[in-house]
Write a protein that holds these residues in place. Structure first.
Motif, PDB file in Angstrom:
ATOM      1  N   PRO A 193       8.410 -14.469  19.224  1.00  0.00           N
ATOM      2  CA  PRO A 193       8.289 -13.088  18.713  1.00  0.00           C
ATOM      3  C   PRO A 193       8.955 -12.882  17.354  1.00  0.00           C
ATOM      4  CG  PRO A 193       9.821 -13.195  20.560  1.00  0.00           C
ATOM      5  CD  PRO A 193       9.156 -14.525  20.496  1.00  0.00           C
ATOM      6  N   LEU A 194       9.994 -13.664  17.061  1.00  0.00           N
ATOM      7  CA  LEU A 194      10.639 -13.545  15.743  1.00  0.00           C
ATOM      8  C   LEU A 194       9.656 -13.960  14.640  1.00  0.00           C
ATOM      9  CD1 LEU A 194      13.626 -13.266  14.296  1.00  0.00           C
ATOM     10  CD2 LEU A 194      13.282 -15.700  13.994  1.00  0.00           C
ATOM     11  N   ILE A 195       8.981 -15.080  14.885  1.00  0.00           N
ATOM     12  CA  ILE A 195       8.045 -15.580  13.865  1.00  0.00           C
ATOM     13  C   ILE A 195       6.851 -14.625  13.739  1.00  0.00           C
ATOM     14  CG2 ILE A 195       6.504 -17.513  13.258  1.00  0.00           C
ATOM     15  CD1 ILE A 195       9.550 -18.150  12.952  1.00  0.00           C
ATOM     16  N   ILE A 196       6.325 -14.150  14.873  1.00  0.00           N
ATOM     17  CA  ILE A 196       5.166 -13.239  14.792  1.00  0.00           C
ATOM     18  C   ILE A 196       5.543 -11.972  14.012  1.00  0.00           C
ATOM     19  CG2 ILE A 196       3.572 -11.758  16.108  1.00  0.00           C
ATOM     20  CD1 ILE A 196       3.777 -13.766  18.444  1.00  0.00           C
ATOM     21  N   LEU A 200       4.210 -10.751  10.409  1.00  0.00           N
ATOM     22  CA  LEU A 200       3.468  -9.485  10.256  1.00  0.00           C
ATOM     23  C   LEU A 200       4.090  -8.616   9.159  1.00  0.00           C
ATOM     24  CD1 LEU A 200       2.714  -8.577  13.999  1.00  0.00           C
ATOM     25  CD2 LEU A 200       1.007  -8.998  12.227  1.00  0.00           C
ATOM     26  N   ASN A 201       5.398  -8.782   8.957  1.00  0.00           N
ATOM     27  CA  ASN A 201       6.082  -8.015   7.898  1.00  0.00           C
ATOM     28  C   ASN A 201       6.183  -8.789   6.589  1.00  0.00           C
ATOM     29  OD1 ASN A 201       6.513  -5.702   9.368  1.00  0.00           O
ATOM     30  ND2 ASN A 201       8.591  -6.215   9.994  1.00  0.00           N
ATOM     31  N   ASP A 202       5.542  -9.972   6.540  1.00  0.00           N
ATOM     32  CA  ASP A 202       5.565 -10.824   5.338  1.00  0.00           C
ATOM     33  C   ASP A 202       6.988 -11.175   4.891  1.00  0.00           C
ATOM     34  OD1 ASP A 202       2.672 -10.943   4.854  1.00  0.00           O
ATOM     35  OD2 ASP A 202       2.893  -8.772   4.545  1.00  0.00           O
ATOM     36  N   ILE A 203       7.867 -11.429   5.883  1.00  0.00           N
ATOM     37  CA  ILE A 203       9.210 -11.880   5.502  1.00  0.00           C
ATOM     38  C   ILE A 203       9.449 -13.309   5.997  1.00  0.00           C
ATOM     39  CG2 ILE A 203      10.276  -9.600   5.198  1.00  0.00           C
ATOM     40  CD1 ILE A 203      11.444  -9.778   7.953  1.00  0.00           C
ATOM     41  N   GLU A 204      10.496 -13.932   5.448  1.00  0.00           N
ATOM     42  CA  GLU A 204      10.725 -15.367   5.685  1.00  0.00           C
ATOM     43  C   GLU A 204      10.819 -15.748   7.163  1.00  0.00           C
ATOM     44  OE1 GLU A 204      14.266 -16.060   3.457  1.00  0.00           O
ATOM     45  OE2 GLU A 204      13.155 -16.708   1.675  1.00  0.00           O
ATOM     46  N   LEU A 205      10.373 -16.951   7.462  1.00  0.00           N
ATOM     47  CA  LEU A 205      10.388 -17.458   8.840  1.00  0.00           C
ATOM     48  C   LEU A 205      11.439 -18.563   8.926  1.00  0.00           C
ATOM     49  CD1 LEU A 205       6.514 -17.859   9.154  1.00  0.00           C
ATOM     50  CD2 LEU A 205       7.876 -15.781   9.479  1.00  0.00           C
ATOM     51  N   PRO A 206      12.607 -18.286   9.525  1.00  0.00           N
ATOM     52  CA  PRO A 206      13.666 -19.299   9.564  1.00  0.00           C
ATOM     53  C   PRO A 206      13.361 -20.424  10.553  1.00  0.00           C
ATOM     54  CG  PRO A 206      14.351 -17.314  10.736  1.00  0.00           C
ATOM     55  CD  PRO A 206      12.983 -17.030  10.201  1.00  0.00           C
ATOM     56  N   VAL A 207      13.321 -21.649  10.049  1.00  0.00           N
ATOM     57  CA  VAL A 207      13.105 -22.807  10.921  1.00  0.00           C
ATOM     58  C   VAL A 207      14.372 -23.650  10.871  1.00  0.00           C
ATOM     59  CG1 VAL A 207      11.774 -24.942  11.200  1.00  0.00           C
ATOM     60  CG2 VAL A 207      10.608 -22.799  10.629  1.00  0.00           C
ATOM     61  N   TYR A 208      14.955 -23.886  12.057  1.00  0.00           N
ATOM     62  CA  TYR A 208      16.230 -24.603  12.111  1.00  0.00           C
ATOM     63  C   TYR A 208      16.014 -26.113  11.898  1.00  0.00           C
ATOM     64  CZ  TYR A 208      17.923 -20.412  14.664  1.00  0.00           C
ATOM     65  OH  TYR A 208      18.258 -19.144  15.061  1.00  0.00           O
ATOM     66  N   GLY A 209      16.920 -26.715  11.100  1.00  0.00           N
ATOM     67  CA  GLY A 209      16.915 -28.173  10.919  1.00  0.00           C
ATOM     68  C   GLY A 209      15.601 -28.666  10.351  1.00  0.00           C
ATOM     69  N   LEU A 256       0.912 -22.533  13.890  1.00  0.00           N
ATOM     70  CA  LEU A 256      -0.150 -21.913  14.693  1.00  0.00           C
ATOM     71  C   LEU A 256      -0.131 -20.388  14.521  1.00  0.00           C
ATOM     72  CD1 LEU A 256      -2.332 -21.994  16.968  1.00  0.00           C
ATOM     73  CD2 LEU A 256      -0.453 -21.834  18.629  1.00  0.00           C
ATOM     74  N   ILE A 257       1.064 -19.808  14.548  1.00  0.00           N
ATOM     75  CA  ILE A 257       1.178 -18.346  14.393  1.00  0.00           C
ATOM     76  C   ILE A 257       0.659 -17.928  13.015  1.00  0.00           C
ATOM     77  CG2 ILE A 257       2.816 -16.405  14.221  1.00  0.00           C
ATOM     78  CD1 ILE A 257       4.516 -17.924  16.395  1.00  0.00           C
ATOM     79  N   LEU A 258       1.048 -18.680  11.991  1.00  0.00           N
ATOM     80  CA  LEU A 258       0.591 -18.338  10.628  1.00  0.00           C
ATOM     81  C   LEU A 258      -0.933 -18.404  10.536  1.00  0.00           C
ATOM     82  CD1 LEU A 258       3.321 -20.114   8.475  1.00  0.00           C
ATOM     83  CD2 LEU A 258       2.958 -17.655   8.744  1.00  0.00           C
ATOM     84  N   LYS A 259      -1.494 -19.420  11.183  1.00  0.00           N
ATOM     85  CA  LYS A 259      -2.956 -19.570  11.146  1.00  0.00           C
ATOM     86  C   LYS A 259      -3.632 -18.388  11.850  1.00  0.00           C
ATOM     87  CE  LYS A 259      -6.394 -22.874  12.549  1.00  0.00           C
ATOM     88  NZ  LYS A 259      -6.484 -23.463  13.867  1.00  0.00           N
ATOM     89  N   LEU A 260      -3.121 -18.047  13.035  1.00  0.00           N
ATOM     90  CA  LEU A 260      -3.743 -16.951  13.796  1.00  0.00           C
ATOM     91  C   LEU A 260      -3.579 -15.606  13.089  1.00  0.00           C
ATOM     92  CD1 LEU A 260      -2.699 -18.020  17.428  1.00  0.00           C
ATOM     93  CD2 LEU A 260      -5.020 -18.045  16.487  1.00  0.00           C
ATOM     94  N   LEU A 261      -2.526 -15.482  12.282  1.00  0.00           N
ATOM     95  CA  LEU A 261      -2.305 -14.216  11.564  1.00  0.00           C
ATOM     96  C   LEU A 261      -2.867 -14.247  10.147  1.00  0.00           C
ATOM     97  CD1 LEU A 261       1.386 -13.321  12.561  1.00  0.00           C
ATOM     98  CD2 LEU A 261      -0.681 -12.142  13.285  1.00  0.00           C
ATOM     99  N   ASP A 262      -3.398 -15.421   9.763  1.00  0.00           N
ATOM    100  CA  ASP A 262      -3.917 -15.611   8.411  1.00  0.00           C
ATOM    101  C   ASP A 262      -2.846 -15.289   7.356  1.00  0.00           C
ATOM    102  OD1 ASP A 262      -5.782 -16.330   6.564  1.00  0.00           O
ATOM    103  OD2 ASP A 262      -6.714 -14.331   6.435  1.00  0.00           O
ATOM    104  N   LYS A 263      -1.670 -15.891   7.555  1.00  0.00           N
ATOM    105  CA  LYS A 263      -0.553 -15.713   6.618  1.00  0.00           C
ATOM    106  C   LYS A 263      -0.211 -17.069   6.001  1.00  0.00           C
ATOM    107  CE  LYS A 263       0.468 -11.331   7.624  1.00  0.00           C
ATOM    108  NZ  LYS A 263       0.554 -10.225   6.663  1.00  0.00           N
ATOM    109  N   PRO A 264       0.379 -17.079   4.794  1.00  0.00           N
ATOM    110  CA  PRO A 264       0.629 -18.352   4.092  1.00  0.00           C
ATOM    111  C   PRO A 264       1.850 -19.124   4.608  1.00  0.00           C
ATOM    112  CG  PRO A 264       1.400 -16.514   2.774  1.00  0.00           C
ATOM    113  CD  PRO A 264       0.757 -15.908   4.002  1.00  0.00           C
TER     114      PRO A 264
END
Ligand code: NAD
Ligand code: TDX
Length: 337
Positions: A193-196, A200-209, A256-264
């Motif tokens: 849900p954090l990534i989705i 949706l708000n076009d803000i950064e997606l933190p990926v650990y490590g 996968l989330i980016l693809k389904l939301l059509d986000k870069p």
């Protein structure tokens, strides 16, 4: 059957609210939901069942004897203990409440349930009690317990304490250890849900490590079905692993989330790793399938599409959480009652 009272603790959280809805829809039980309403508990998650006269909400703490005494004035026969502090990152920053709720809370609840001779006590544990896997192998119920975070250590303590009540007092305890859940009503601090919501708000997606840690994802509805199965068919003194048979790296999930939301993919931001970060979880779900006939049924691609759709349609729900507004609202509402 209509007279049976089931206590569901932590019913205003993610899995608990899905389970309350599942039980009311499927059975004629009276459902009692005991929830402290921490930052993660949101009564809005159950707004649709509030008017059902078989549903009772009691605000209270599983670690407080007086709250449990109030709840157990009702003729509770079945207990499913979801109530917990559940976020690993928070446990690293501030373990205190994890010890109080997950360990002492489970202890107090076991004591009360023993005193009241409940017919079944389901302790919702987690696959994190097993620690971390290398590239090969899966967790079976016999894998030794080796938790790595204050969260998983507190859940392990609760798990073995519950089992000791079966061994010592012959209490009808069963334990479930499930892998990572996803689906509607998940608090937007957890990965999916954090990534989705960030995307949706076009803000950064933190990926650990390096983003290559692996989790075994299961839809929350499958998890609820499995708990229902264990509650009704599980053998006392047994542990049941529950998994999705669905291993993914975190990066696969994010892409996968980016693809389904059509986000870069430029939204992805690698950040410092979580201390003690478990590398891989994978559940061997053979026992629950063989002995109780449960197998997860929701296809991951479909489950993710539905979940994304739910977050699109329920923007108000998560925007209030992300802004912190709902905390103030409910604090006032319950304090003024
Ligand atoms: P959550 O954080 O969304 O919800 C927890 C709920 O418990 C909240 O409603 C909160 O208000 C309540 N609560 C917290 N402390 C309490 C206390 N002292 N007394 C009464 N209520 C209290 O958690 P979740 O993700 O729904 O997880 C539910 C359970 O399932 C937890 O026990 C967790 O360890 C376990 N689990 C979760 C996952 C997962 O992927 N989310 C996987 C396996 C197991
Ligand atoms: O912002 C993030 N970035 C990131 O890379 C977050 C929040 C997480 N992650 C990584 C850490 C994990 O490898 O994603 C993976 C999943 O993280 P979480 O959603 O925090 O779940 P996890 O730590 O695996 O624990 C979950 O599964 C077992 C639940 O939160 C627990 O309650 C459950 O017991």
């Amino acid at each position: 059957m209509a007279e049976t009272f089931i206590l569901i603790t932590g019913g205003c959280g993610f899995i608990g609210s899905n389970f309350v809805r599942h039980m009311l829809a499927k059975y004629r039980y009276n459902v009692v939901n005991l929830d402290k309403l921490t930052y993660a508990g949101n009564p809005e998650n159950l707004q649709d069942v509030e008017k059902d006269n078989r549903y009772t909400f009691i605000r209270g703490d599983i670690a407080e004897k007086s709250d449990l005494e109030k709840v157990f004035k009702l003729p509770i026969e079945l207990v499913v203990n979801f109530a917990a502090e559940s976020h690993v990152d928070r446990s690293i920053i501030d373990p205190d409440t994890f010890i109080k709720t997950n360990i002492n809370g489970t202890f107090q609840l076991l004591e009360m349930a023993k005193k009241k001779n409940v017919k079944k006590f389901v302790q919702i544990s987690t696959d994190e009690v097993y620690g971390s896997l290398g590239k090969e192998g899966k967790f079976s119920e016999d894998t030794s317990l080796a938790p790595n975070s204050p969260y998983s250590a507190s859940k392990t303590s609760a798990d073995v304490l519950a089992m000791s009540y079966y061994k010592t007092y012959n209490m009808p305890v069963v334990i479930t250890r499930c892998s990572n859940n996803y689906g509607p009503y998940q608090f937007p601090e957890k990965l999916i849900p954090l990534i989705i919501t960030n995307a949706l708000n076009d803000i950064e997606l933190p990926v650990y490590g390096d983003g290559l840690n692996i989790r075994d994802w299961i839809h929350v509805k499958d998890h609820c079905e499995a708990i229902d199965t264990v509650l009704h068919k599980g053998k006392e003194g047994n542990v049941y692993n529950i998994g999705g048979d669905n291993e993914r790296t975190n990066m696969e999930i994010v892409k996968l989330i980016l693809k389904l939301l059509d986000k870069p993919e430029t939204l992805i931001k690698y950040v410092k790793d979580r201390p003690g970060h478990d590398r891989r979880y994978a559940i061997d779900g053979a026992k629950i399938q063989r002995e109780l006939g449960f197998k997860p049924g929701i296809d991951f691609a479909q489950g993710m599409e539905d979940t994304i759709q739910w977050y699109r349609e329920n923007r108000r729900w998560w925007e209030r959480i992300k802004s912190g507004a709902y905390l103030e609202y409910y604090k006032n509402m319950y304090e003024n009652r």
